[in-house]
Write a protein that holds these residues in place. Structure first.
Motif, PDB file in Angstrom:
ATOM      1  N   MET A   1      -0.512  -6.860  -8.503  1.00  0.00           N
ATOM      2  CA  MET A   1      -0.436  -5.562  -7.762  1.00  0.00           C
ATOM      3  C   MET A   1       0.471  -5.700  -6.430  1.00  0.00           C
ATOM      4  O   MET A   1       0.184  -6.405  -5.592  1.00  0.00           O
ATOM      5  CB  MET A   1      -1.793  -4.757  -7.623  1.00  0.00           C
ATOM      6  N   LYS A   2       1.728  -5.163  -6.439  1.00  0.00           N
ATOM      7  CA  LYS A   2       2.584  -5.173  -5.133  1.00  0.00           C
ATOM      8  C   LYS A   2       1.868  -4.554  -4.063  1.00  0.00           C
ATOM      9  O   LYS A   2       1.520  -3.434  -4.140  1.00  0.00           O
ATOM     10  CB  LYS A   2       3.894  -4.783  -5.473  1.00  0.00           C
ATOM     11  N   GLU A   3       1.811  -5.156  -2.991  1.00  0.00           N
ATOM     12  CA  GLU A   3       1.280  -4.624  -1.669  1.00  0.00           C
ATOM     13  C   GLU A   3       2.401  -3.674  -1.166  1.00  0.00           C
ATOM     14  O   GLU A   3       3.363  -3.923  -0.955  1.00  0.00           O
ATOM     15  CB  GLU A   3       0.822  -5.465  -0.707  1.00  0.00           C
ATOM     16  N   PRO A   4       1.706  -2.429  -0.746  1.00  0.00           N
ATOM     17  CA  PRO A   4       2.712  -1.466  -0.227  1.00  0.00           C
ATOM     18  C   PRO A   4       3.210  -1.896   1.515  1.00  0.00           C
ATOM     19  O   PRO A   4       2.694  -2.580   2.036  1.00  0.00           O
ATOM     20  CB  PRO A   4       1.655  -0.210   0.080  1.00  0.00           C
ATOM     21  N   LEU A   5       4.225  -1.280   1.635  1.00  0.00           N
ATOM     22  CA  LEU A   5       4.786  -1.862   3.024  1.00  0.00           C
ATOM     23  C   LEU A   5       3.912  -1.027   4.131  1.00  0.00           C
ATOM     24  O   LEU A   5       3.269   0.143   3.915  1.00  0.00           O
ATOM     25  CB  LEU A   5       6.287  -1.196   3.253  1.00  0.00           C
ATOM     26  N   THR A   6       3.829  -1.770   5.278  1.00  0.00           N
ATOM     27  CA  THR A   6       3.309  -1.299   6.419  1.00  0.00           C
ATOM     28  C   THR A   6       3.589   0.149   6.714  1.00  0.00           C
ATOM     29  O   THR A   6       2.702   1.188   6.922  1.00  0.00           O
ATOM     30  CB  THR A   6       3.076  -2.288   7.574  1.00  0.00           C
ATOM     31  N   ALA A  23      -8.834   4.311   4.119  1.00  0.00           N
ATOM     32  CA  ALA A  23      -9.216   2.943   4.178  1.00  0.00           C
ATOM     33  C   ALA A  23      -9.927   2.423   2.812  1.00  0.00           C
ATOM     34  O   ALA A  23      -9.450   1.504   2.342  1.00  0.00           O
ATOM     35  CB  ALA A  23     -10.072   2.789   5.449  1.00  0.00           C
ATOM     36  N   GLU A  24     -10.543   3.499   2.328  1.00  0.00           N
ATOM     37  CA  GLU A  24     -11.323   2.973   0.887  1.00  0.00           C
ATOM     38  C   GLU A  24     -10.310   3.039  -0.152  1.00  0.00           C
ATOM     39  O   GLU A  24     -10.158   2.087  -0.956  1.00  0.00           O
ATOM     40  CB  GLU A  24     -12.321   3.891   0.655  1.00  0.00           C
ATOM     41  N   LYS A  25      -9.247   4.079  -0.084  1.00  0.00           N
ATOM     42  CA  LYS A  25      -8.326   4.078  -1.262  1.00  0.00           C
ATOM     43  C   LYS A  25      -7.455   2.804  -1.189  1.00  0.00           C
ATOM     44  O   LYS A  25      -7.129   2.320  -2.102  1.00  0.00           O
ATOM     45  CB  LYS A  25      -7.719   5.169  -1.088  1.00  0.00           C
ATOM     46  N   ASN A  26      -7.097   2.274  -0.099  1.00  0.00           N
ATOM     47  CA  ASN A  26      -6.193   1.393   0.101  1.00  0.00           C
ATOM     48  C   ASN A  26      -6.809   0.044   0.395  1.00  0.00           C
ATOM     49  O   ASN A  26      -6.066  -0.960   0.839  1.00  0.00           O
ATOM     50  CB  ASN A  26      -5.079   1.539   1.329  1.00  0.00           C
ATOM     51  N   ASN A  27      -8.098  -0.004   0.259  1.00  0.00           N
ATOM     52  CA  ASN A  27      -8.876  -1.159   0.246  1.00  0.00           C
ATOM     53  C   ASN A  27      -8.583  -1.936   1.724  1.00  0.00           C
ATOM     54  O   ASN A  27      -8.358  -3.306   1.926  1.00  0.00           O
ATOM     55  CB  ASN A  27      -8.542  -2.251  -0.570  1.00  0.00           C
ATOM     56  N   ILE A  28      -8.380  -1.171   2.767  1.00  0.00           N
ATOM     57  CA  ILE A  28      -8.079  -1.580   4.096  1.00  0.00           C
ATOM     58  C   ILE A  28      -9.370  -2.491   4.787  1.00  0.00           C
ATOM     59  O   ILE A  28     -10.585  -1.590   4.757  1.00  0.00           O
ATOM     60  CB  ILE A  28      -7.640  -0.695   4.993  1.00  0.00           C
ATOM     61  N   GLY A  29      -9.263  -3.636   5.144  1.00  0.00           N
ATOM     62  CA  GLY A  29     -10.145  -4.465   6.020  1.00  0.00           C
ATOM     63  C   GLY A  29     -10.911  -4.965   5.012  1.00  0.00           C
ATOM     64  O   GLY A  29     -12.217  -5.525   5.430  1.00  0.00           O
ATOM     65  N   LYS A  30     -10.862  -4.836   3.748  1.00  0.00           N
ATOM     66  CA  LYS A  30     -11.980  -5.480   2.839  1.00  0.00           C
ATOM     67  C   LYS A  30     -11.347  -6.824   2.181  1.00  0.00           C
ATOM     68  O   LYS A  30     -12.168  -7.194   1.385  1.00  0.00           O
ATOM     69  CB  LYS A  30     -12.163  -4.567   1.633  1.00  0.00           C
ATOM     70  N   ARG A  31     -10.070  -7.196   2.450  1.00  0.00           N
ATOM     71  CA  ARG A  31      -9.581  -8.404   1.643  1.00  0.00           C
ATOM     72  C   ARG A  31     -10.197  -9.762   2.183  1.00  0.00           C
ATOM     73  O   ARG A  31     -10.139  -9.875   3.236  1.00  0.00           O
ATOM     74  CB  ARG A  31      -8.209  -8.585   1.987  1.00  0.00           C
ATOM     75  N   SER A  32     -11.020 -10.403   1.451  1.00  0.00           N
ATOM     76  CA  SER A  32     -11.351 -11.621   1.821  1.00  0.00           C
ATOM     77  C   SER A  32     -10.373 -12.962   1.433  1.00  0.00           C
ATOM     78  O   SER A  32      -9.549 -12.508   0.570  1.00  0.00           O
ATOM     79  CB  SER A  32     -12.704 -11.930   1.268  1.00  0.00           C
ATOM     80  N   LEU A  33     -10.564 -13.969   2.122  1.00  0.00           N
ATOM     81  CA  LEU A  33      -9.711 -15.283   1.926  1.00  0.00           C
ATOM     82  C   LEU A  33      -9.869 -15.343   0.323  1.00  0.00           C
ATOM     83  O   LEU A  33      -8.706 -15.423  -0.162  1.00  0.00           O
ATOM     84  CB  LEU A  33      -9.976 -16.184   2.628  1.00  0.00           C
ATOM     85  N   PRO A  34     -11.026 -15.332  -0.188  1.00  0.00           N
ATOM     86  CA  PRO A  34     -11.034 -15.798  -1.731  1.00  0.00           C
ATOM     87  C   PRO A  34     -10.184 -14.898  -2.619  1.00  0.00           C
ATOM     88  O   PRO A  34      -9.579 -15.224  -3.450  1.00  0.00           O
ATOM     89  CB  PRO A  34     -12.447 -15.994  -2.015  1.00  0.00           C
ATOM     90  N   GLU A  35     -10.479 -13.797  -2.203  1.00  0.00           N
ATOM     91  CA  GLU A  35      -9.907 -12.645  -2.946  1.00  0.00           C
ATOM     92  C   GLU A  35      -8.376 -12.745  -3.043  1.00  0.00           C
ATOM     93  O   GLU A  35      -7.571 -12.442  -3.938  1.00  0.00           O
ATOM     94  CB  GLU A  35     -10.335 -11.169  -2.321  1.00  0.00           C
ATOM     95  N   TYR A  36      -7.762 -13.085  -1.558  1.00  0.00           N
ATOM     96  CA  TYR A  36      -6.355 -13.039  -1.458  1.00  0.00           C
ATOM     97  C   TYR A  36      -5.937 -14.241  -2.116  1.00  0.00           C
ATOM     98  O   TYR A  36      -4.671 -14.286  -2.598  1.00  0.00           O
ATOM     99  CB  TYR A  36      -5.848 -12.796   0.037  1.00  0.00           C
ATOM    100  N   LEU A  37      -6.441 -15.366  -2.118  1.00  0.00           N
ATOM    101  CA  LEU A  37      -6.080 -16.409  -2.713  1.00  0.00           C
ATOM    102  C   LEU A  37      -5.854 -16.389  -4.324  1.00  0.00           C
ATOM    103  O   LEU A  37      -4.785 -16.730  -4.896  1.00  0.00           O
ATOM    104  CB  LEU A  37      -6.948 -17.803  -2.401  1.00  0.00           C
ATOM    105  N   GLN A  39      -5.418 -13.394  -5.929  1.00  0.00           N
ATOM    106  CA  GLN A  39      -4.471 -12.482  -5.898  1.00  0.00           C
ATOM    107  C   GLN A  39      -3.159 -13.242  -5.979  1.00  0.00           C
ATOM    108  O   GLN A  39      -2.220 -12.877  -6.985  1.00  0.00           O
ATOM    109  CB  GLN A  39      -4.385 -11.395  -4.947  1.00  0.00           C
ATOM    110  N   LEU A  40      -2.842 -14.189  -5.051  1.00  0.00           N
ATOM    111  CA  LEU A  40      -1.628 -15.046  -5.037  1.00  0.00           C
ATOM    112  C   LEU A  40      -1.611 -15.924  -6.199  1.00  0.00           C
ATOM    113  O   LEU A  40      -0.455 -15.919  -6.727  1.00  0.00           O
ATOM    114  CB  LEU A  40      -1.503 -15.800  -3.859  1.00  0.00           C
ATOM    115  N   LEU A  41      -2.713 -16.281  -6.735  1.00  0.00           N
ATOM    116  CA  LEU A  41      -2.773 -17.282  -7.827  1.00  0.00           C
ATOM    117  C   LEU A  41      -2.225 -16.436  -9.053  1.00  0.00           C
ATOM    118  O   LEU A  41      -1.201 -17.124  -9.763  1.00  0.00           O
ATOM    119  CB  LEU A  41      -3.903 -18.055  -8.263  1.00  0.00           C
ATOM    120  N   ASP A  42      -2.718 -15.439  -9.101  1.00  0.00           N
ATOM    121  CA  ASP A  42      -2.314 -14.515 -10.311  1.00  0.00           C
ATOM    122  C   ASP A  42      -0.897 -13.961 -10.250  1.00  0.00           C
ATOM    123  O   ASP A  42      -0.340 -14.182 -11.213  1.00  0.00           O
ATOM    124  CB  ASP A  42      -3.417 -13.364 -10.309  1.00  0.00           C
TER     125      ASP A  42
END
Length: 139
Positions: A1-6, A23-37, A39-42
């Motif tokens: 999923m492409k991340e929206p621009l700031t 914040a809930e809709k856009n998952n603001i402040g909820k991204r953990s390092l393992p989740e982002y890693l 996401q990048l792998l995928d």
């Protein structure tokens, strides 16, 4: 999923009637390092074991970083960023997810790292550039 621009997120926030719902809709402040890693792998079609190897990180320690079992230093996160071929924006998001300072162009060492990320240099080439300029290497 492409991340929206700031800027897009800011506009949506300003038009929202409820900041919590935004914040809930856009998952603001909820991204953990393992989740982002993950996401990048995928997104990039990368394999964790290959990334850890390219990052020159101990296999067990690398696995623990990806699983959220161990915290990684800023330099270890940068090693992963180079191993994954991240852009500056992605690398800064990765640093942020890890709770580390983003790269800052007014810092001489960071400026060299930013330059190397932008040019697509490998981790080894980046360390060579840092060494050449008398800065502490990443590895």
């Amino acid at each position: 999923m492409k991340e929206p621009l700031t800027e897009e997120l800011l506009q949506e926030l300003l038009e929202s009637s409820d900041p919590l719902r935004f914040a809930e809709k856009n998952n603001i402040g909820k991204r953990s390092l393992p989740e982002y890693l993950q996401q990048l792998l995928d997104e990039k079609g990368l394999v964790r074991s290959e990334v850890v190897r390219k990052a020159s990180i101990n296999e067990t320690f690398g696995y623990q970083i990806f699983m959220g079992q161990r915290n990684a230093s800023r330099d270890k996160i940068l090693q992963l960023a180079f191993a994954m071929g991240l852009t500056l924006k992605e690398a800064n998001r990765l640093l942020q997810a890890a709770g580390a300072n983003e790269l800052y162009c007014k810092n001489r060492r960071d400026a060299i790292i930013i330059f190397c990320l932008d040019k697509g240099y490998s981790l080894q080439k980046t360390d060579e550039e840092l060494y050449r300029f008398g800065e502490e290497t990443i590895c």
